[in-house]
Design a protein around this motif. Sequence first.
Motif, PDB file in Angstrom:
ATOM      1  N   TRP A  87      36.311   8.691  12.572  1.00 18.53           N
ATOM      2  CA  TRP A  87      36.958   7.540  12.236  1.00 18.53           C
ATOM      3  C   TRP A  87      37.751   7.802  10.949  1.00 18.53           C
ATOM      4  O   TRP A  87      37.377   8.728  10.146  1.00 18.53           O
ATOM      5  CB  TRP A  87      35.828   6.359  12.114  1.00 18.53           C
ATOM      6  CG  TRP A  87      35.587   5.754  13.472  1.00 18.53           C
ATOM      7  CD1 TRP A  87      35.694   6.103  14.712  1.00 18.53           C
ATOM      8  CD2 TRP A  87      34.487   4.733  13.509  1.00 18.53           C
ATOM      9  NE1 TRP A  87      34.950   5.367  15.290  1.00 18.53           N
ATOM     10  CE2 TRP A  87      34.256   4.632  14.827  1.00 18.53           C
ATOM     11  CE3 TRP A  87      33.616   4.113  12.609  1.00 18.53           C
ATOM     12  CZ2 TRP A  87      33.401   3.535  15.431  1.00 18.53           C
ATOM     13  CZ3 TRP A  87      32.901   3.159  12.979  1.00 18.53           C
ATOM     14  CH2 TRP A  87      32.587   2.686  14.248  1.00 18.53           C
ATOM     15  N   GLN A 106      28.060   0.767  15.588  1.00 20.90           N
ATOM     16  CA  GLN A 106      27.610   1.999  14.764  1.00 20.90           C
ATOM     17  C   GLN A 106      27.185   1.280  13.401  1.00 20.90           C
ATOM     18  O   GLN A 106      26.547   2.116  12.618  1.00 20.90           O
ATOM     19  CB  GLN A 106      28.878   2.798  14.558  1.00 20.90           C
ATOM     20  CG  GLN A 106      29.027   3.395  16.006  1.00 20.90           C
ATOM     21  CD  GLN A 106      28.064   4.627  16.264  1.00 20.90           C
ATOM     22  OE1 GLN A 106      28.225   4.725  17.365  1.00 20.90           O
ATOM     23  NE2 GLN A 106      27.311   5.006  15.299  1.00 20.90           N
ATOM     24  N   ALA A 120      27.507  16.677  12.553  1.00 17.51           N
ATOM     25  CA  ALA A 120      27.939  15.461  13.161  1.00 17.51           C
ATOM     26  C   ALA A 120      27.227  15.481  14.734  1.00 17.51           C
ATOM     27  O   ALA A 120      26.831  14.385  15.135  1.00 17.51           O
ATOM     28  CB  ALA A 120      29.504  15.600  13.296  1.00 17.51           C
ATOM     29  N   LEU A 177      27.740  14.154   8.945  1.00 13.17           N
ATOM     30  CA  LEU A 177      29.322  14.470   9.125  1.00 13.17           C
ATOM     31  C   LEU A 177      29.364  16.196   8.967  1.00 13.17           C
ATOM     32  O   LEU A 177      28.367  16.658   8.662  1.00 13.17           O
ATOM     33  CB  LEU A 177      30.077  14.044   7.970  1.00 13.17           C
ATOM     34  CG  LEU A 177      29.697  12.453   7.686  1.00 13.17           C
ATOM     35  CD1 LEU A 177      30.569  12.134   6.537  1.00 13.17           C
ATOM     36  CD2 LEU A 177      30.249  11.588   9.041  1.00 13.17           C
ATOM     37  N   SER A 194      26.336  14.988   3.534  1.00 12.70           N
ATOM     38  CA  SER A 194      25.686  13.889   4.643  1.00 12.70           C
ATOM     39  C   SER A 194      24.811  14.365   5.225  1.00 12.70           C
ATOM     40  O   SER A 194      23.820  13.423   5.713  1.00 12.70           O
ATOM     41  CB  SER A 194      26.882  14.172   5.647  1.00 12.70           C
ATOM     42  OG  SER A 194      27.055  15.232   6.170  1.00 12.70           O
ATOM     43  N   PHE A 210      31.524   8.527  15.316  1.00  7.69           N
ATOM     44  CA  PHE A 210      31.899   7.832  14.135  1.00  7.69           C
ATOM     45  C   PHE A 210      32.479   8.705  12.894  1.00  7.69           C
ATOM     46  O   PHE A 210      33.317   8.220  12.105  1.00  7.69           O
ATOM     47  CB  PHE A 210      30.639   6.823  13.551  1.00  7.69           C
ATOM     48  CG  PHE A 210      29.951   7.724  12.665  1.00  7.69           C
ATOM     49  CD1 PHE A 210      29.990   7.714  11.370  1.00  7.69           C
ATOM     50  CD2 PHE A 210      28.707   8.112  13.171  1.00  7.69           C
ATOM     51  CE1 PHE A 210      28.802   8.406  10.557  1.00  7.69           C
ATOM     52  CE2 PHE A 210      27.751   9.045  12.348  1.00  7.69           C
ATOM     53  CZ  PHE A 210      27.823   8.813  11.239  1.00  7.69           C
ATOM     54  N   SER A 211      31.925  10.212  12.940  1.00  4.89           N
ATOM     55  CA  SER A 211      32.735  10.788  11.774  1.00  4.89           C
ATOM     56  C   SER A 211      34.064  11.153  12.225  1.00  4.89           C
ATOM     57  O   SER A 211      34.821  11.764  11.186  1.00  4.89           O
ATOM     58  CB  SER A 211      31.929  12.462  12.079  1.00  4.89           C
ATOM     59  OG  SER A 211      32.220  12.914  13.255  1.00  4.89           O
ATOM     60  N   PRO A 227      33.244   6.718   7.685  1.00  8.96           N
ATOM     61  CA  PRO A 227      32.163   7.637   7.865  1.00  8.96           C
ATOM     62  C   PRO A 227      31.297   7.605   6.648  1.00  8.96           C
ATOM     63  O   PRO A 227      30.182   7.512   6.526  1.00  8.96           O
ATOM     64  CB  PRO A 227      32.756   8.909   8.354  1.00  8.96           C
ATOM     65  CG  PRO A 227      34.063   8.553   9.074  1.00  8.96           C
ATOM     66  CD  PRO A 227      34.363   7.557   8.126  1.00  8.96           C
TER      67      PRO A 227
END
Length: 482
Positions: free
Chosen positions: A328, A310, A443, A439, A426, A325-326, A333
């Motif tokens: 996490w 990532q 996402a 995000l 984002s 990963f959003s 992120p």
Amino acid sequence: MQYPQIQRIIGILLMLFSTTMLPAAGVGLYYAEQAREAFLIAFLITLLVGFLMWLPVRGQRRELRTRDGYLITVLFWLVLGLFGAIPLYLLDMPNLSVADSVFESFSGLTTTGATVITGLDTLPRALLFYRQQLQWFGGMGIIVLAVAILPMLGVGGMQLYRAEMPGPLKENKLTPRIAETAKVLWYIYASLTAACALAYWLAGMEPFDAIGHSFSTVAIGGFSTHDASIGYYDSALIESICILFMIISGINFALHFLAWRQRSIRNYWQDPECRAYILILAAAFIVCCVVLIHYQYHDVWTSIRYAAFQTVSIATTTGFGITDFSAWPTLLPFLLIYLSFIGASAGSTGGGMKVIRVVLLYKQGARETKRLLHPQGIFPVKLGNRPVPDRVVEAVWGFCAVYIFAFAVLFLLLLGTGLDFVTAFSALAACINNLGPGLGQVAAHYGDLQDGVKWLLSFAMLLGRLEVFTLLVILTPMFWRN
């Protein structure tokens, strides 16, 4: 302004672009899909319009000026994005609106990788191939490809090359003639694509997926033939191949040329931008690993694997994914989104502001700090052992200022549409940096956004792909004065 000449060139380039729809039609024919009809109709429409533009001015033969080059570049990307959307709109599956079709087309050509389409695993392969191919052509820039052909048509190409190529040091050419430069870039680009496709195939991908993903990997695009992206394969080997080629594609292609010509790789580490690029990736990887392991978000091996993939995918603005990963810990992120503002190296297929500009900003900041302590001192900004002209440093400051200003204005416009802060920030960062995934509401995909938001984000993609000034300069009154 050479308007007849500009019309002639756009017509020629549009006719050339129409042929890129034939491979998708061929894929549809091979798999007996009705989707092939949409691509054939789009091919005929694009070819006919290009021919009608070219026919009245076919005898025009004049050298392009700088302003002509900028206008052709912007017009062609606009026209290309709009005509590239035709087959997407004509397809019955998925049933896309005009805004969705244009968004997907611009996302492919600008190698952004943001998508409004879901259910990729069930869609016609002709459509999947077309999306991947759009990114491949957009990666190095259709204009640069055309520059290798235009001299044969009696058109000079240096103006187009300056407007299209990313990075602050556009005057540097690999070979004395611009046509040869464009050919060298495409030879390297095509060779990397072939090597990537072969590696994917040997690692277990079927040929169709291997070719499609090699297109979007080397283009640093991020489109996939599966909803789960690279995570669909759940293969550490495939992920490692992807990481390798994303890193390679994020390096200045001039360094690849030097490595090939000199049969040596020492130029990579000797280049200050490439060295900074590798160090930034390594530092971000370590931070992601530490945070994931600290929060016990995954086991140690999975944390290392996810963090490596990532980090490289987002930092190079590719946008592939093997996990969400959003979800996490909040730090990561946003850290990865911030990295996309840096992006890849100048002269690569990546997006963002480019590593070399960030390096020059840092060095300029350090110089100003020294000047505060030693007002009479002379402190040149250097890349390696060579001083950088103040004009270049000023241009970098100007670019970054305009980049951030454009981001701020578009961000306020997106908030005005009703988007929440995280989604607006984002989504705009992902589009203007040509990244793709965001995000919040974006996402997974951009399909649920309002049409007005999609048009704004399409403009942001084009703004980022043309590095702001190329597009904004034609909007100034000064550009249109004789």
